[in-house]
Write a protein that holds these residues in place. Structure first.
Motif, PDB file in Angstrom:
ATOM      1  N   LEU A 178       0.795  -1.164   0.028  1.00 58.59           N
ATOM      2  CA  LEU A 178       0.028  -0.019   0.088  1.00 58.59           C
ATOM      3  C   LEU A 178       0.851   1.320  -0.052  1.00 58.59           C
ATOM      4  O   LEU A 178       0.311   2.254  -0.476  1.00 58.59           O
ATOM      5  CB  LEU A 178      -0.883   0.130   1.167  1.00 58.59           C
ATOM      6  CG  LEU A 178      -2.042  -1.057   1.235  1.00 58.59           C
ATOM      7  CD1 LEU A 178      -2.775  -1.259   2.393  1.00 58.59           C
ATOM      8  CD2 LEU A 178      -3.011  -0.774  -0.001  1.00 58.59           C
ATOM      9  N   GLU A 179       2.051   1.299   0.629  1.00 58.86           N
ATOM     10  CA  GLU A 179       2.994   2.332   0.444  1.00 58.86           C
ATOM     11  C   GLU A 179       3.486   2.478  -0.831  1.00 58.86           C
ATOM     12  O   GLU A 179       4.403   3.588  -0.874  1.00 58.86           O
ATOM     13  CB  GLU A 179       3.878   2.184   1.554  1.00 58.86           C
ATOM     14  CG  GLU A 179       3.301   2.404   3.112  1.00 58.86           C
ATOM     15  CD  GLU A 179       2.653   3.694   3.134  1.00 58.86           C
ATOM     16  OE1 GLU A 179       3.101   4.724   3.005  1.00 58.86           O
ATOM     17  OE2 GLU A 179       1.312   3.576   3.692  1.00 58.86           O
ATOM     18  N   THR A 180       3.566   1.457  -1.559  1.00 55.31           N
ATOM     19  CA  THR A 180       4.223   1.547  -2.895  1.00 55.31           C
ATOM     20  C   THR A 180       3.313   2.555  -3.871  1.00 55.31           C
ATOM     21  O   THR A 180       1.995   2.555  -3.706  1.00 55.31           O
ATOM     22  CB  THR A 180       4.152   0.114  -3.692  1.00 55.31           C
ATOM     23  OG1 THR A 180       4.761  -0.824  -3.054  1.00 55.31           O
ATOM     24  CG2 THR A 180       4.838   0.220  -4.961  1.00 55.31           C
TER      25      THR A 180
ATOM     26  N   GLU B  60      -6.704  -9.972   1.369  1.00 54.74           N
ATOM     27  CA  GLU B  60      -7.591  -9.521   1.950  1.00 54.74           C
ATOM     28  C   GLU B  60      -7.314  -8.157   2.705  1.00 54.74           C
ATOM     29  O   GLU B  60      -7.799  -6.984   2.752  1.00 54.74           O
ATOM     30  CB  GLU B  60      -8.251 -10.375   2.938  1.00 54.74           C
ATOM     31  CG  GLU B  60      -9.370  -9.910   3.877  1.00 54.74           C
ATOM     32  CD  GLU B  60      -9.822 -10.935   4.656  1.00 54.74           C
ATOM     33  OE1 GLU B  60     -10.348 -10.761   5.665  1.00 54.74           O
ATOM     34  OE2 GLU B  60     -10.134 -12.155   4.394  1.00 54.74           O
ATOM     35  N   GLU B  61      -5.852  -7.870   3.308  1.00 53.39           N
ATOM     36  CA  GLU B  61      -5.498  -7.152   3.844  1.00 53.39           C
ATOM     37  C   GLU B  61      -5.172  -5.950   2.909  1.00 53.39           C
ATOM     38  O   GLU B  61      -5.510  -4.736   3.418  1.00 53.39           O
ATOM     39  CB  GLU B  61      -4.109  -7.418   4.490  1.00 53.39           C
ATOM     40  CG  GLU B  61      -4.284  -8.165   5.994  1.00 53.39           C
ATOM     41  CD  GLU B  61      -4.819  -7.331   6.960  1.00 53.39           C
ATOM     42  OE1 GLU B  61      -4.682  -6.151   7.290  1.00 53.39           O
ATOM     43  OE2 GLU B  61      -5.878  -7.885   7.828  1.00 53.39           O
ATOM     44  N   ILE B  62      -4.663  -6.295   1.638  1.00 53.56           N
ATOM     45  CA  ILE B  62      -4.361  -5.096   0.746  1.00 53.56           C
ATOM     46  C   ILE B  62      -5.878  -4.463   0.491  1.00 53.56           C
ATOM     47  O   ILE B  62      -5.901  -3.236   0.165  1.00 53.56           O
ATOM     48  CB  ILE B  62      -3.766  -5.758  -0.462  1.00 53.56           C
ATOM     49  CG1 ILE B  62      -2.363  -5.967  -0.051  1.00 53.56           C
ATOM     50  CG2 ILE B  62      -3.803  -4.817  -1.603  1.00 53.56           C
ATOM     51  CD1 ILE B  62      -1.402  -6.692  -1.420  1.00 53.56           C
ATOM     52  N   ARG B  63      -6.778  -5.341  -0.037  1.00 55.51           N
ATOM     53  CA  ARG B  63      -7.976  -4.887  -0.317  1.00 55.51           C
ATOM     54  C   ARG B  63      -8.471  -3.935   0.895  1.00 55.51           C
ATOM     55  O   ARG B  63      -9.142  -2.589   0.494  1.00 55.51           O
ATOM     56  CB  ARG B  63      -9.126  -6.012  -0.648  1.00 55.51           C
ATOM     57  CG  ARG B  63     -10.374  -5.760  -1.245  1.00 55.51           C
ATOM     58  CD  ARG B  63     -11.086  -7.038  -1.613  1.00 55.51           C
ATOM     59  NE  ARG B  63     -12.419  -6.381  -2.282  1.00 55.51           N
ATOM     60  CZ  ARG B  63     -12.645  -6.186  -3.291  1.00 55.51           C
ATOM     61  NH1 ARG B  63     -11.570  -6.080  -4.256  1.00 55.51           N
ATOM     62  NH2 ARG B  63     -13.825  -5.707  -3.882  1.00 55.51           N
ATOM     63  N   HIS B  64      -8.638  -4.426   2.082  1.00 54.76           N
ATOM     64  CA  HIS B  64      -9.045  -3.590   3.050  1.00 54.76           C
ATOM     65  C   HIS B  64      -8.353  -2.305   3.043  1.00 54.76           C
ATOM     66  O   HIS B  64      -9.059  -1.180   3.343  1.00 54.76           O
ATOM     67  CB  HIS B  64      -9.088  -4.154   4.509  1.00 54.76           C
ATOM     68  CG  HIS B  64     -10.134  -5.236   4.432  1.00 54.76           C
ATOM     69  ND1 HIS B  64     -11.500  -5.163   4.252  1.00 54.76           N
ATOM     70  CD2 HIS B  64      -9.905  -6.599   5.080  1.00 54.76           C
ATOM     71  CE1 HIS B  64     -12.050  -6.285   4.498  1.00 54.76           C
ATOM     72  NE2 HIS B  64     -11.093  -7.198   4.903  1.00 54.76           N
ATOM     73  N   GLY B  65      -6.850  -2.209   2.939  1.00 47.96           N
ATOM     74  CA  GLY B  65      -6.284  -1.146   3.243  1.00 47.96           C
ATOM     75  C   GLY B  65      -6.698  -0.102   1.824  1.00 47.96           C
ATOM     76  O   GLY B  65      -6.880   1.306   1.948  1.00 47.96           O
ATOM     77  N   LEU B  66      -6.982  -0.526   0.688  1.00 53.52           N
ATOM     78  CA  LEU B  66      -7.407   0.007  -0.621  1.00 53.52           C
ATOM     79  C   LEU B  66      -8.522   0.842  -0.166  1.00 53.52           C
ATOM     80  O   LEU B  66      -8.986   1.956  -0.580  1.00 53.52           O
ATOM     81  CB  LEU B  66      -7.297  -0.617  -1.989  1.00 53.52           C
ATOM     82  CG  LEU B  66      -6.057  -1.119  -2.355  1.00 53.52           C
ATOM     83  CD1 LEU B  66      -5.985  -2.133  -3.771  1.00 53.52           C
ATOM     84  CD2 LEU B  66      -5.413   0.081  -2.927  1.00 53.52           C
TER      85      LEU B  66
END
Length: 95
Positions: free
Chosen positions: A29-31, A54-60
């Protein structure tokens, strides 16, 4: 392309499994958004892959970076069945 440094799960000073998954997702997500299309996250297990996705999707979602065109896709996982097992209905499950 750059490599992300994520601490291992086991051993001295290691991150717990869920912390490691969050660290991988946060690194993605910091990329910069422009670089994400050229970024791939690799992991050794399907369980980790699902958790990281799942974590990436929630972060987005939290960052409001998913637009109206966001989709959920089914991922098929190879079963590694023998030729005989492939012909037997009991080798398969619904879903």
């Amino acid at each position: 392309m750059q490599s992300l440094k994520i601490p291992p799960v086991a051993g001295h000073g290691a991150l717990r499994e869920q912390d490691r998954i969050r660290a991988v997702a946060e690194a993605f997500l910091e990329t910069p958004v422009a670089d994400r299309a050229e970024t791939i996250v690799l992991t050794a297990s399907n369980q980790d892959r699902r958790a990281i996705n799942e974590e990436i999707r929630h972060g987005l979602e939290r960052r409001s970076e998913l637009g109206d065109s966001a989709i959920t896709a089914r991922v098929f996982v190879k079963s590694d069945l023998t030729k005989v097992e492939k012909r037997q209905a009991k080798s398969y499950s619904k879903g």
